[in-house]
Design a protein around this motif. Structure first.
Motif, short mmCIF file in Angstrom:
data_model
loop_
_atom_site.label_atom_id
_atom_site.label_comp_id
_atom_site.label_asym_id
_atom_site.label_seq_id
_atom_site.Cartn_x
_atom_site.Cartn_y
_atom_site.Cartn_z
N ALA A 191 40.65 46.28 33.16
CA ALA A 191 40.36 44.89 32.82
C ALA A 191 39.86 44.07 33.99
O ALA A 191 39.82 44.52 35.12
CB ALA A 191 41.65 44.25 32.30
N SER A 218 42.48 39.09 37.20
CA SER A 218 43.15 37.96 36.55
C SER A 218 43.75 37.01 37.57
O SER A 218 43.61 37.20 38.77
CB SER A 218 44.22 38.48 35.59
OG SER A 218 45.26 39.06 36.31
N GLN A 246 43.00 44.98 29.63
CA GLN A 246 42.58 43.62 29.90
C GLN A 246 43.63 42.62 29.44
O GLN A 246 43.99 41.69 30.16
CB GLN A 246 41.26 43.31 29.20
CG GLN A 246 40.79 41.88 29.41
CD GLN A 246 39.57 41.55 28.58
OE1 GLN A 246 39.00 42.40 27.91
NE2 GLN A 246 39.17 40.29 28.63
N SER A 250 45.72 40.58 32.21
CA SER A 250 45.52 39.14 32.23
C SER A 250 46.84 38.41 32.02
O SER A 250 47.07 37.34 32.60
CB SER A 250 44.53 38.73 31.13
OG SER A 250 43.25 39.28 31.38
N THR A 286 36.44 45.46 36.74
CA THR A 286 36.05 45.91 35.41
C THR A 286 35.11 47.11 35.47
O THR A 286 34.72 47.64 34.44
CB THR A 286 35.32 44.78 34.66
OG1 THR A 286 34.13 44.44 35.37
CG2 THR A 286 36.20 43.56 34.51
N PRO A 298 35.48 40.72 30.76
CA PRO A 298 34.56 41.79 31.10
C PRO A 298 33.19 41.53 30.50
O PRO A 298 33.07 40.92 29.44
CB PRO A 298 35.21 43.03 30.49
CG PRO A 298 36.01 42.51 29.35
CD PRO A 298 36.50 41.16 29.81
#
Length: 213
Positions: free
Chosen positions: A17, A20, A164, A168, A183, A210
């Motif tokens: 992912a 974040s 992801q 996140s 990513t 992404p």
């Protein structure tokens, strides 16, 4: 050492992912922070030392650039997978880890051949293979929980979405001396690699979705 959706040692998995949000407070001594879990520089160095000790015993092994970042990427992504499983009340058992190790030993021909492949192709110490095995089992469990066949062509994209969402939610930061959580997907890596750092260690930023194609 063959496995679906793979290239390097046929162990590669799909992309991870986006970077974040990171904490606005300092992380002294941390190589990375995953949620409230710190991966210290000393921990990373101990894994690196174990790899180099194993490589020194293998006359055909040559240390590749980025080995330290490769190890940190494994530790970070493994924590994300573990937490994603925990959120669903699941975990990887020692029996499942041992089963994976036995399968790869059978594929390579012997336990010794497996250890050699781990050092030469995964660039980790044999003592760290259980971390990878847990990561791999965890990937399958998360996909199955999401109703996706791990052997299907949709598995890679589905796994990316799972990582992801979890990453996140947790918040992932990497000390920029090692790179950043990325990513980027690569078929030559057995797990999502780190990318070059793009933002300060102490700066808070929003999660970046992404890119789609």
């Amino acid at each position: 050492m063959n496995r679906r959706r793979t290239a390097a040692v046929a162990l590669a998995v799909s992309a991870v992912a986006a970077l974040s949000a990171c904490s606005s407070t300092a992380h002294p001594g941390a190589a990375a922070v995953v949620g409230d879990q710190r991966i210290t520089v000393s921990t990373l160095q101990s894994h690196l030392a174990a790899y180099r000790a194993a490589a020194a015993q293998d006359t055909t092994a040559q240390e590749q650039p980025g080995v330290q970042g490769n190890l940190l990427a494994l530790l970070v992504n493994a924590q994300i997978v573990d937490q994603a499983l925990a959120d669903q009340g699941k975990s990887v058992s020692e029996g499942q880890v041992q089963q994976v190790e036995a399968q790869y030993a059978q594929q390579t021909g012997s336990a010794q051949a497996l250890q050699q492949a781990i050092v030469e192709q995964l660039y980790i110490a044999p003592s760290d293979f259980p971390i990878f095995a847990r990561y791999q089992v965890g990937e399958d469990l998360l996909l199955q929980q999401a109703g996706v066949d791990p052997s299907s062509s949709q598995a890679g994209a589905a796994f990316l979405k799972i990582l992801q969402k979890e990453g996140s939610s947790l918040g992932v930061t990497v000390n920029p001396r090692y790179g950043s959580w990325s990513t980027v997907s690569t078929s030559s890596s057995a797990w999502p690699p780190l990318a070059a750092a793009k933002q300060p260690w102490l700066q808070r930023t929003a999660a970046t979705p992404p890119a789609t194609s």
